[in-house]
Write an enzyme that holds these catalytic residues in place. Sequence first.
Site, PDB file in Angstrom:
ATOM      1  N   ASN A   1       0.433  -1.554  -0.148  1.00 22.94           N
ATOM      2  CA  ASN A   1      -0.014  -0.309  -0.149  1.00 22.94           C
ATOM      3  C   ASN A   1       0.662   1.073  -0.207  1.00 22.94           C
ATOM      4  O   ASN A   1       0.886   2.481  -0.557  1.00 22.94           O
ATOM      5  CB  ASN A   1      -0.872  -0.314   1.538  1.00 22.94           C
ATOM      6  CG  ASN A   1      -2.104   1.452   1.111  1.00 22.94           C
ATOM      7  OD1 ASN A   1      -2.631   2.112   0.791  1.00 22.94           O
ATOM      8  ND2 ASN A   1      -0.524   1.986   1.967  1.00 22.94           N
TER       9      ASN A   1
ATOM     10  N   SER B   1      -4.325   2.609  -8.671  1.00 19.57           N
ATOM     11  CA  SER B   1      -4.890   3.852  -9.501  1.00 19.57           C
ATOM     12  C   SER B   1      -4.875   4.011 -10.630  1.00 19.57           C
ATOM     13  O   SER B   1      -4.656   3.359 -11.684  1.00 19.57           O
ATOM     14  CB  SER B   1      -3.562   5.301  -8.863  1.00 19.57           C
ATOM     15  OG  SER B   1      -4.344   6.346  -8.504  1.00 19.57           O
TER      16      SER B   1
ATOM     17  N   TYR C   1       3.628   9.974 -10.883  1.00 19.24           N
ATOM     18  CA  TYR C   1       2.642   9.171 -10.546  1.00 19.24           C
ATOM     19  C   TYR C   1       1.895   8.070 -11.357  1.00 19.24           C
ATOM     20  O   TYR C   1       1.937   6.853 -11.198  1.00 19.24           O
ATOM     21  CB  TYR C   1       1.586   9.976  -9.574  1.00 19.24           C
ATOM     22  CG  TYR C   1       0.717   8.788  -8.911  1.00 19.24           C
ATOM     23  CD1 TYR C   1       1.085   8.820  -7.418  1.00 19.24           C
ATOM     24  CD2 TYR C   1      -0.411   8.716  -8.795  1.00 19.24           C
ATOM     25  CE1 TYR C   1       0.575   7.891  -6.987  1.00 19.24           C
ATOM     26  CE2 TYR C   1      -0.991   7.722  -8.293  1.00 19.24           C
ATOM     27  CZ  TYR C   1      -1.102   7.396  -7.347  1.00 19.24           C
ATOM     28  OH  TYR C   1      -1.785   7.136  -6.160  1.00 19.24           O
TER      29      TYR C   1
ATOM     30  N   LYS D   1       2.895   3.712 -11.156  1.00 19.31           N
ATOM     31  CA  LYS D   1       1.148   2.933 -11.071  1.00 19.31           C
ATOM     32  C   LYS D   1       0.971   1.799 -12.068  1.00 19.31           C
ATOM     33  O   LYS D   1       0.607   1.148 -11.498  1.00 19.31           O
ATOM     34  CB  LYS D   1      -0.004   3.857 -10.566  1.00 19.31           C
ATOM     35  CG  LYS D   1       0.615   4.958  -9.039  1.00 19.31           C
ATOM     36  CD  LYS D   1       0.049   3.125  -8.486  1.00 19.31           C
ATOM     37  CE  LYS D   1       0.008   4.327  -6.848  1.00 19.31           C
ATOM     38  NZ  LYS D   1      -0.104   2.728  -5.494  1.00 19.31           N
TER      39      LYS D   1
HETATM   40  P1  NAP Z   1      -1.506   8.495   2.400  1.00 22.73           P
HETATM   41  O1  NAP Z   1      -2.045   8.697   3.886  1.00 22.73           O
HETATM   42  O2  NAP Z   1      -0.512   9.976   2.519  1.00 22.73           O
HETATM   43  O3  NAP Z   1      -0.266   7.210   3.109  1.00 22.73           O
HETATM   44  C1  NAP Z   1       0.634   6.993   2.069  1.00 22.73           C
HETATM   45  C2  NAP Z   1       1.443   6.016   3.052  1.00 22.73           C
HETATM   46  O4  NAP Z   1       2.442   5.090   2.489  1.00 22.73           O
HETATM   47  C3  NAP Z   1       2.532   6.445   4.800  1.00 22.73           C
HETATM   48  O5  NAP Z   1       1.161   5.312   5.353  1.00 22.73           O
HETATM   49  C4  NAP Z   1       3.340   6.528   4.549  1.00 22.73           C
HETATM   50  O6  NAP Z   1       4.128   6.298   5.555  1.00 22.73           O
HETATM   51  C5  NAP Z   1       3.765   5.640   3.642  1.00 22.73           C
HETATM   52  N1  NAP Z   1       4.864   5.436   3.083  1.00 22.73           N
HETATM   53  C6  NAP Z   1       5.646   6.637   1.607  1.00 22.73           C
HETATM   54  N2  NAP Z   1       6.673   6.011   1.971  1.00 22.73           N
HETATM   55  C7  NAP Z   1       6.862   5.284   2.072  1.00 22.73           C
HETATM   56  C8  NAP Z   1       7.938   4.874   1.913  1.00 22.73           C
HETATM   57  N3  NAP Z   1       9.281   4.619   0.852  1.00 22.73           N
HETATM   58  N4  NAP Z   1       8.555   3.663   2.986  1.00 22.73           N
HETATM   59  C9  NAP Z   1       7.470   2.783   3.755  1.00 22.73           C
HETATM   60  N5  NAP Z   1       5.983   3.171   3.506  1.00 22.73           N
HETATM   61  C10 NAP Z   1       6.280   4.661   2.981  1.00 22.73           C
HETATM   62  O7  NAP Z   1      -1.367   7.701   0.786  1.00 22.73           O
HETATM   63  P2  NAP Z   1      -2.947   6.962   1.144  1.00 22.73           P
HETATM   64  O8  NAP Z   1      -4.457   7.842   0.430  1.00 22.73           O
HETATM   65  O9  NAP Z   1      -3.136   6.612   2.209  1.00 22.73           O
HETATM   66  O10 NAP Z   1      -2.029   6.024   0.219  1.00 22.73           O
HETATM   67  C11 NAP Z   1      -2.174   4.685   0.063  1.00 22.73           C
HETATM   68  C12 NAP Z   1      -1.472   4.149  -0.960  1.00 22.73           C
HETATM   69  O11 NAP Z   1      -3.437   4.240  -2.000  1.00 22.73           O
HETATM   70  C13 NAP Z   1      -1.128   4.754  -2.534  1.00 22.73           C
HETATM   71  O12 NAP Z   1      -0.300   3.834  -2.529  1.00 22.73           O
HETATM   72  C14 NAP Z   1      -1.831   5.507  -3.245  1.00 22.73           C
HETATM   73  O13 NAP Z   1      -0.987   5.861  -4.405  1.00 22.73           O
HETATM   74  C15 NAP Z   1      -3.629   5.207  -3.411  1.00 22.73           C
HETATM   75  N6  NAP Z   1      -3.577   5.464  -3.847  1.00 22.73           N
HETATM   76  C16 NAP Z   1      -4.850   6.578  -2.968  1.00 22.73           C
HETATM   77  C17 NAP Z   1      -5.497   7.748  -3.424  1.00 22.73           C
HETATM   78  C18 NAP Z   1      -6.547   8.841  -2.288  1.00 22.73           C
HETATM   79  O14 NAP Z   1      -7.170   8.915  -3.381  1.00 22.73           O
HETATM   80  N7  NAP Z   1      -6.000   8.376  -2.057  1.00 22.73           N
HETATM   81  C19 NAP Z   1      -6.466   6.558  -5.266  1.00 22.73           C
HETATM   82  C20 NAP Z   1      -6.143   5.586  -5.233  1.00 22.73           C
HETATM   83  C21 NAP Z   1      -4.151   5.311  -5.040  1.00 22.73           C
HETATM   84  P3  NAP Z   1       5.578   6.984   5.719  1.00 22.73           P
HETATM   85  O15 NAP Z   1       5.337   8.347   5.689  1.00 22.73           O
HETATM   86  O16 NAP Z   1       5.719   7.459   7.354  1.00 22.73           O
HETATM   87  O17 NAP Z   1       6.726   6.295   5.218  1.00 22.73           O
END
Ligand code: NAP
Length: 255
Positions: free
Chosen positions: A90, A143, A156, A160
């Site tokens: 994730n 995504s 991105y 993805k």
């Molecule tokens: P978020 O709130 O920004 O959370 C992102 C998470 O990824 C955080 O826990 C962050 O933790 C972790 N992370 C980032 N870089 C990392 C690394 N190098 N190693 C380990 N952990 C890392 O975003 P979210 O929306 O929950 O996103 C979660 C996933 O869903 C992502 O893959 C994102 O692309 C996908 N997604 C999100 C959306 C949306 O609308 N929100 C839509 C489609 C897909 P730390 O910074 O503590 O490491």
Amino acid sequence: MSDLSGKAIIVTGASRGIGAATALELAQSGASVILAARSEQDIKHNAQQIRNHGGQAEAVTCDVSKYKDVEALISHCESTFGRLDGLVNNAGVIEPIGHIATSDPNAWNHATTINFNGVYHGIRAALPIMMAQQHGTIITVGSGAAHSALEGWSHYCASKAAAHMLTLCAHKEAASFGVDVVSLSPGTVATEMQILIKASGINPVSQLETSDHLEAEWPAKAITWLCSGGATDYSGQEVSLRDADIRQKIGLAIN
Ligand code: NAP
């Protein structure tokens, strides 16, 4: 209600957002969960919250862009819980949002390394164990950006798309060993990532309102359902939360 009693599942990016909600949902369904991310205090706090409510959870600091961290994460799950049933890839980043012509190559490469190589690292480390035990579920949080070009999101969209193809390739190699590998496209979700997107003002996604986004509990429930056997019918595919049939199967509202 999914029953994951006795299963051990790793969630990367579990310090906040979709990953934190997923770890909680998995634990509430009985799974022993390992929460992984770079922010040690946040994952420790989230794991403690789960334990306070009677669940089993461990926090492991891990930067998914570093293979040795991911290898240690997988080993920790095996040594702590004696098994590895699921991996949720994730962790992901949206920054640096910006145009290619003015992008910083180091920052661009770092983002794609997290979003793409991070998924590879997880699959690479988990597959030998899951193939040997003849079962396991690997879910990559994908995504819509994997299939649709967006201004300012070259890093991105490209990473993805690559992670999506990697997930499909892994299915080809793992399916005959009883391992399910799927991608979940969650739609837009109200997390810190969407706050960064809105602040950028760059493309149509940044114009969406918070009320347009799903709560993180929705993808969390979808991932829990996939880990509970739902993934088997969709291995080698992308499951989308925009799909009304999928929402119905998971027990989420259709509209
Ligand atoms: P978020 O709130 O920004 O959370 C992102 C998470 O990824 C955080 O826990 C962050 O933790 C972790 N992370 C980032 N870089 C990392 C690394 N190098 N190693 C380990 N952990 C890392 O975003 P979210 O929306 O929950 O996103 C979660 C996933 O869903 C992502 O893959 C994102 O692309 C996908 N997604 C999100 C959306 C949306 O609308 N929100 C839509 C489609 C897909 P730390 O910074 O503590 O490491």
